[in-house]
Every structure is written in C-alpha cells, then in structure tokens.
Motif scaffolding. Structure first.
Motif, PDB file in Angstrom:
ATOM      1  N   SER A 172     -26.937 -23.322 -26.516  1.00  0.00           N
ATOM      2  CA  SER A 172     -27.769 -23.370 -27.365  1.00  0.00           C
ATOM      3  C   SER A 172     -29.364 -23.687 -26.903  1.00  0.00           C
ATOM      4  O   SER A 172     -30.311 -23.291 -27.473  1.00  0.00           O
ATOM      5  CB  SER A 172     -27.655 -24.839 -28.107  1.00  0.00           C
ATOM      6  N   ARG A 173     -29.423 -23.776 -25.333  1.00  0.00           N
ATOM      7  CA  ARG A 173     -30.769 -23.730 -25.096  1.00  0.00           C
ATOM      8  C   ARG A 173     -31.508 -22.377 -25.241  1.00  0.00           C
ATOM      9  O   ARG A 173     -31.107 -21.563 -24.928  1.00  0.00           O
ATOM     10  CB  ARG A 173     -30.667 -24.003 -23.395  1.00  0.00           C
ATOM     11  N   GLU A 174     -33.031 -22.423 -25.591  1.00  0.00           N
ATOM     12  CA  GLU A 174     -33.534 -21.533 -25.753  1.00  0.00           C
ATOM     13  C   GLU A 174     -34.163 -20.797 -24.358  1.00  0.00           C
ATOM     14  O   GLU A 174     -34.083 -21.487 -23.447  1.00  0.00           O
ATOM     15  CB  GLU A 174     -34.953 -21.752 -26.497  1.00  0.00           C
ATOM     16  N   PRO A 175     -33.993 -19.526 -24.295  1.00  0.00           N
ATOM     17  CA  PRO A 175     -34.576 -18.889 -22.935  1.00  0.00           C
ATOM     18  C   PRO A 175     -36.147 -19.216 -22.667  1.00  0.00           C
ATOM     19  O   PRO A 175     -36.798 -19.351 -23.491  1.00  0.00           O
ATOM     20  CB  PRO A 175     -34.489 -17.379 -23.339  1.00  0.00           C
ATOM     21  N   VAL A 176     -36.317 -19.307 -21.501  1.00  0.00           N
ATOM     22  CA  VAL A 176     -37.532 -19.603 -21.136  1.00  0.00           C
ATOM     23  C   VAL A 176     -37.865 -18.807 -19.985  1.00  0.00           C
ATOM     24  O   VAL A 176     -37.325 -18.568 -18.893  1.00  0.00           O
ATOM     25  CB  VAL A 176     -37.730 -21.297 -20.576  1.00  0.00           C
ATOM     26  N   ALA A 177     -39.058 -17.752 -20.001  1.00  0.00           N
ATOM     27  CA  ALA A 177     -39.478 -16.953 -18.860  1.00  0.00           C
ATOM     28  C   ALA A 177     -40.120 -17.840 -17.891  1.00  0.00           C
ATOM     29  O   ALA A 177     -40.486 -18.876 -17.942  1.00  0.00           O
ATOM     30  CB  ALA A 177     -40.706 -16.313 -19.546  1.00  0.00           C
ATOM     31  N   GLN A 178     -39.503 -17.581 -16.527  1.00  0.00           N
ATOM     32  CA  GLN A 178     -39.671 -18.258 -15.504  1.00  0.00           C
ATOM     33  C   GLN A 178     -40.668 -17.643 -14.299  1.00  0.00           C
ATOM     34  O   GLN A 178     -40.640 -16.288 -14.493  1.00  0.00           O
ATOM     35  CB  GLN A 178     -38.539 -18.636 -14.816  1.00  0.00           C
ATOM     36  N   ARG A 179     -41.691 -18.304 -13.719  1.00  0.00           N
ATOM     37  CA  ARG A 179     -42.386 -17.520 -12.773  1.00  0.00           C
ATOM     38  C   ARG A 179     -41.464 -17.317 -11.527  1.00  0.00           C
ATOM     39  O   ARG A 179     -41.156 -18.166 -11.076  1.00  0.00           O
ATOM     40  CB  ARG A 179     -43.715 -18.464 -12.634  1.00  0.00           C
ATOM     41  N   ALA A 180     -41.252 -16.056 -11.283  1.00  0.00           N
ATOM     42  CA  ALA A 180     -40.569 -15.802 -10.121  1.00  0.00           C
ATOM     43  C   ALA A 180     -41.484 -15.574  -8.923  1.00  0.00           C
ATOM     44  O   ALA A 180     -42.410 -15.127  -8.988  1.00  0.00           O
ATOM     45  CB  ALA A 180     -39.861 -14.474 -10.273  1.00  0.00           C
ATOM     46  N   ASP A 181     -40.997 -15.974  -7.705  1.00  0.00           N
ATOM     47  CA  ASP A 181     -41.572 -16.018  -6.708  1.00  0.00           C
ATOM     48  C   ASP A 181     -41.810 -14.628  -6.093  1.00  0.00           C
ATOM     49  O   ASP A 181     -40.841 -13.703  -6.482  1.00  0.00           O
ATOM     50  CB  ASP A 181     -40.867 -16.781  -5.568  1.00  0.00           C
ATOM     51  N   PHE A 182     -42.780 -13.964  -5.412  1.00  0.00           N
ATOM     52  CA  PHE A 182     -42.806 -12.774  -5.011  1.00  0.00           C
ATOM     53  C   PHE A 182     -41.604 -12.118  -4.407  1.00  0.00           C
ATOM     54  O   PHE A 182     -41.363 -10.889  -4.719  1.00  0.00           O
ATOM     55  CB  PHE A 182     -44.157 -12.565  -4.189  1.00  0.00           C
ATOM     56  N   ASN A 183     -40.972 -12.860  -3.529  1.00  0.00           N
ATOM     57  CA  ASN A 183     -39.790 -12.554  -2.845  1.00  0.00           C
ATOM     58  C   ASN A 183     -38.587 -12.471  -3.716  1.00  0.00           C
ATOM     59  O   ASN A 183     -37.317 -12.205  -3.163  1.00  0.00           O
ATOM     60  CB  ASN A 183     -39.509 -13.020  -1.466  1.00  0.00           C
ATOM     61  N   ALA A 184     -38.615 -13.181  -4.803  1.00  0.00           N
ATOM     62  CA  ALA A 184     -37.291 -13.651  -5.544  1.00  0.00           C
ATOM     63  C   ALA A 184     -36.528 -12.362  -5.826  1.00  0.00           C
ATOM     64  O   ALA A 184     -37.165 -11.599  -6.292  1.00  0.00           O
ATOM     65  CB  ALA A 184     -37.565 -14.492  -6.818  1.00  0.00           C
TER      66      ALA A 184
END
Length: 123
Positions: free
Chosen positions: A72-84
């Motif tokens: 049920s949790r809505e998706p959330v765009a995450q800030r990815a680290d440059f090397n992720a």
C-alpha cells in the motif's frame, strides 16, 4: 514479450522501447516492495510471493501502463548517490512519461505512466 507484442499489434511501435523501460522500472519497484529478492530463496520465502500485475491501456494518442502490487505504500522518488547502482527508476519514468502517478487499490496500489504516441508526419 507481453508489452512488445501488444504494442506492436496496436501499431504503437514508436513507444515500444520507452514502454519496455518504464515497465521494467515499475515492475522492479513492485518486486522490491512485495517480492522475494534474494538470489537463492528458500521454500519459506517462495511461499510468501505476492502477485504483481501489468496492464496496458491503448488510448487514442497514448498508452497507459499500470503496475499493481499488494504493497500500500506509495512510491517515492529517491535521490540516488552518483555512484549508486539503483534508485533512479522513478526519475527515469518521470523523464520518459508524459505523466505518471499512483493510486490506492484494494489491496495495495497501482503505479501508472502515460506515454504519448508520436505519429510520423506522413501518417
């Protein structure tokens, strides 16, 4: 194969590559949220697999991609680290789709993305 075959039959070939990328990202998020992600799952983990559904809707000038899961949790765009190596999926969806979002479903949620179909000028 489902996405590629369906869009080809609908004559929506200009968006096949983008649709495949969007479906891949949305399904990956659903699997991470609701599925077994270990490389060699044990029988107990396999017994806890949850369903994921992909639906395509053909509209006059666009296609809608919907991915349903039981989380049920809505998706959330995450800030990815440059090397992720991961964490950029929803940013890709946002860049490719004309619009995207999510809505509650019983049970779970549907994450959707709309892709505009660009017709050639000679059509």
């Amino acid at each position: 194969m489902f996405v590629e075959t369906t869009l080809a039959k609908w004559g929506a070939t200009p968006v096949i590559d983008d649709a495949l990328l969007v479906v891949s990202e949305l399904v990956t998020n659903s699997v991470k949220a609701t599925g077994v992600t270990t490389r060699d799952p044990n029988w107990a983990e396999l017994g806890e697999l949850k369903l994921i559904s992909v639906r395509l809707l053909g509209l006059e000038r666009s296609i809608m991609i919907e991915v349903w899961d039981v989380e049920s949790r809505e998706p959330v765009a995450q800030r990815a680290d440059f090397n992720a190596e991961s964490g950029r999926g929803l940013f890709l969806v946002e860049a490719i789709a004309s619009r995207w979002g999510s809505r509650p479903a019983r049970p779970g949620k549907v994450v959707w993305a709309e892709l505009l179909i660009q017709h050639r000028r000679d059509e």
